[in-house]
Design a protein around this motif. Structure first.
Motif, PDB file in Angstrom:
ATOM      1  N   UNK A   1     -42.122 -52.806  37.010  1.00 34.10           N
ATOM      2  CA  UNK A   1     -42.637 -52.501  38.347  1.00 34.10           C
ATOM      3  C   UNK A   1     -41.629 -53.000  39.382  1.00 34.10           C
ATOM      4  N   UNK A   2     -41.409 -52.277  40.477  1.00 34.62           N
ATOM      5  CA  UNK A   2     -40.442 -52.719  41.500  1.00 34.62           C
ATOM      6  C   UNK A   2     -40.679 -54.166  41.940  1.00 34.62           C
ATOM      7  N   UNK A   3     -39.582 -54.875  42.152  1.00 32.91           N
ATOM      8  CA  UNK A   3     -39.642 -56.284  42.504  1.00 32.91           C
ATOM      9  C   UNK A   3     -40.532 -56.598  43.703  1.00 32.91           C
ATOM     10  N   UNK A   4     -40.420 -55.853  44.818  1.00 33.37           N
ATOM     11  CA  UNK A   4     -41.276 -56.155  45.969  1.00 33.37           C
ATOM     12  C   UNK A   4     -42.763 -56.072  45.659  1.00 33.37           C
ATOM     13  N   UNK A   5     -43.146 -55.137  44.786  1.00 37.36           N
ATOM     14  CA  UNK A   5     -44.559 -55.016  44.417  1.00 37.36           C
ATOM     15  C   UNK A   5     -44.990 -56.230  43.610  1.00 37.36           C
TER      16      UNK A   5
ATOM     17  N   UNK B   1     -47.586 -63.387  45.253  1.00 39.65           N
ATOM     18  CA  UNK B   1     -47.927 -64.110  46.480  1.00 39.65           C
ATOM     19  C   UNK B   1     -49.426 -64.038  46.767  1.00 39.65           C
ATOM     20  N   UNK B   2     -50.042 -62.901  46.457  1.00 41.42           N
ATOM     21  CA  UNK B   2     -51.469 -62.733  46.722  1.00 41.42           C
ATOM     22  C   UNK B   2     -52.294 -63.756  45.941  1.00 41.42           C
TER      23      UNK B   2
ATOM     24  N   UNK C   1     -50.266 -60.699  55.769  1.00 41.58           N
ATOM     25  CA  UNK C   1     -51.023 -59.501  55.358  1.00 41.58           C
ATOM     26  C   UNK C   1     -51.836 -59.786  54.105  1.00 41.58           C
ATOM     27  N   UNK C   2     -52.790 -60.680  54.233  1.00 41.70           N
ATOM     28  CA  UNK C   2     -53.683 -60.976  53.118  1.00 41.70           C
ATOM     29  C   UNK C   2     -53.025 -61.731  51.985  1.00 41.70           C
ATOM     30  N   UNK C   3     -51.889 -62.363  52.254  1.00 41.59           N
ATOM     31  CA  UNK C   3     -51.207 -63.128  51.218  1.00 41.59           C
ATOM     32  C   UNK C   3     -50.150 -62.358  50.469  1.00 41.59           C
ATOM     33  N   UNK C   4     -49.913 -61.114  50.797  1.00 38.92           N
ATOM     34  CA  UNK C   4     -48.890 -60.336  50.102  1.00 38.92           C
ATOM     35  C   UNK C   4     -47.484 -60.822  50.419  1.00 38.92           C
ATOM     36  N   UNK C   5     -47.320 -61.479  51.556  1.00 35.75           N
ATOM     37  CA  UNK C   5     -46.024 -62.022  51.971  1.00 35.75           C
ATOM     38  C   UNK C   5     -46.178 -63.526  52.157  1.00 35.75           C
ATOM     39  N   UNK C   6     -45.255 -64.282  51.600  1.00 33.73           N
ATOM     40  CA  UNK C   6     -45.290 -65.744  51.747  1.00 33.73           C
ATOM     41  C   UNK C   6     -44.614 -66.123  53.061  1.00 33.73           C
TER      42      UNK C   6
END
Length: 307
Positions: free
Chosen positions: A125-129, A135-136, A173-178
């Motif tokens: 799966x792509x790294x950003x995903x 992070x979530x 954004x809900x924990x998707x980004x640290x």
């Protein structure tokens, strides 16, 4: 949710996520008697090496004493000798060893046949995903950190965990980004097991939990307490209904994909003993460091005496 997530991995994998071909490595036969004999032989060899080193050092000291004072003064000081007391004890309290060995072998087969293939597929799966998923779940775990840092009376760290939770849940954004780490608020997760250690509870017997891996009795109790806290708080309904069953396997797979450990990859017949020793020793070192923070610092010898 942690328990639900791990137990759901089997269902998720059997439904098609682990359809690729896998090969199961042969698990070494368990030979407790031979392993114990080999361990005793290694201990005896270590004792003989220490005795030989001590004898050589005593001989060198005798020669030094018979020489001239100038020669003895010019000779560099010998390094302190290694004694058996300097080495950590190899014994680990494992009263449930028969069950633990069975659980360890079960975990090895489950990991090789199901868990690892699914995790390897997830790595595509792509790294950003994958980073967003990691992070979530890390952001959700901040709830445990806030509670347990408060119970440990380490309010500074509890406040930082609360700040991380609020920042990542909004700006992130809900924990998707640290986002908190970018603001120089690094995460230092903790749990109820550490809280028990803070107030003096020993790790207790070694325990291998099916599907979860190496643990101790104290860590197992801490795991249940952390899950109970998350389930009771039930952030935005994540721990109720079908949502928890969907998120559980994803959390488990994400954790496995971030661990490089492979069962029996080294070919050692003592892997069980090695993992047991390292896990418990790490817990004891962490406990010592935790209690060292609470001890008052001794005044330096160079500091002026108070009046």
């Amino acid at each position: 949710m942690k328990t639900a997530l791990v137990m759901s991995v089997g269902l998720l994998a059997l439904s098609g996520c682990a359809s690729q071909m896998v090969s199961i490595r042969t698990v070494p036969d368990q030979t407790p008697a031979a392993d114990s004999a080999a361990a005793l032989a290694n201990e005896a060899a270590f004792a003989e090496a220490v005795a030989a080193e001590s004898a050589a050092a005593e001989s060198a000291a005798a020669e030094s004493a018979s020489g001239s004072p100038t020669e003895a003064h010019d000779r560099p000081e010998a390094a302190p000798l290694l004694t058996p007391e300097d080495a950590p004890p190899m014994y680990t309290y494992d009263p449930w060893e028969r069950f633990n060995r069975f659980a360890y072998r079960f975990n090895a087969r489950f990991d090789e046949a199901i868990f690892l293939p699914v995790a390897n597929t997830y790595r595509r799966v792509p790294g950003p995903v994958r980073a967003g998923v990691h992070n979530f779940f890390g952001n959700i775990a901040e709830i445990d950190s806030v509670i347990n840092y408060t119970l440990q009376w380490r309010l500074k760290y509890g406040l930082r965990s609360l700040e991380r939770l609020l920042i990542n849940s909004t700006i992130g954004i809900g924990g998707l980004i640290d986002a908190a780490s970018k603001l120089k608020l690094p995460g230092t997760p903790t749990g109820f097991a550490t809280t028990l250690a803070k107030w003096g509870m020993h790790p207790g017997p070694y325990l291998v939990i099916p599907l979860l891996g190496p643990s101790t009795l104290r860590d197992g109790v801490g795991f249940l307490a952390d899950y109970g806290a998350e389930y009771g708080i039930n952030v935005v309904g994540l721990y109720r209904g079908n949502v928890s069953w969907a998120l559980g396997p994803v959390n488990a797979i994400d954790q496995r994909a971030n661990i490089d450990f492979r069962y029996y990859s080294g070919g050692s017949p003592f892997e069980y003993e090695t993992i047991r020793f390292l896990y418990v020793r790490r817990r004891l070192i962490e406990d010592a460091g935790l209690h060292a923070r609470d001890r008052p610092k001794k005044p330096s010898a160079d500091a002026p005496a108070g009046k």
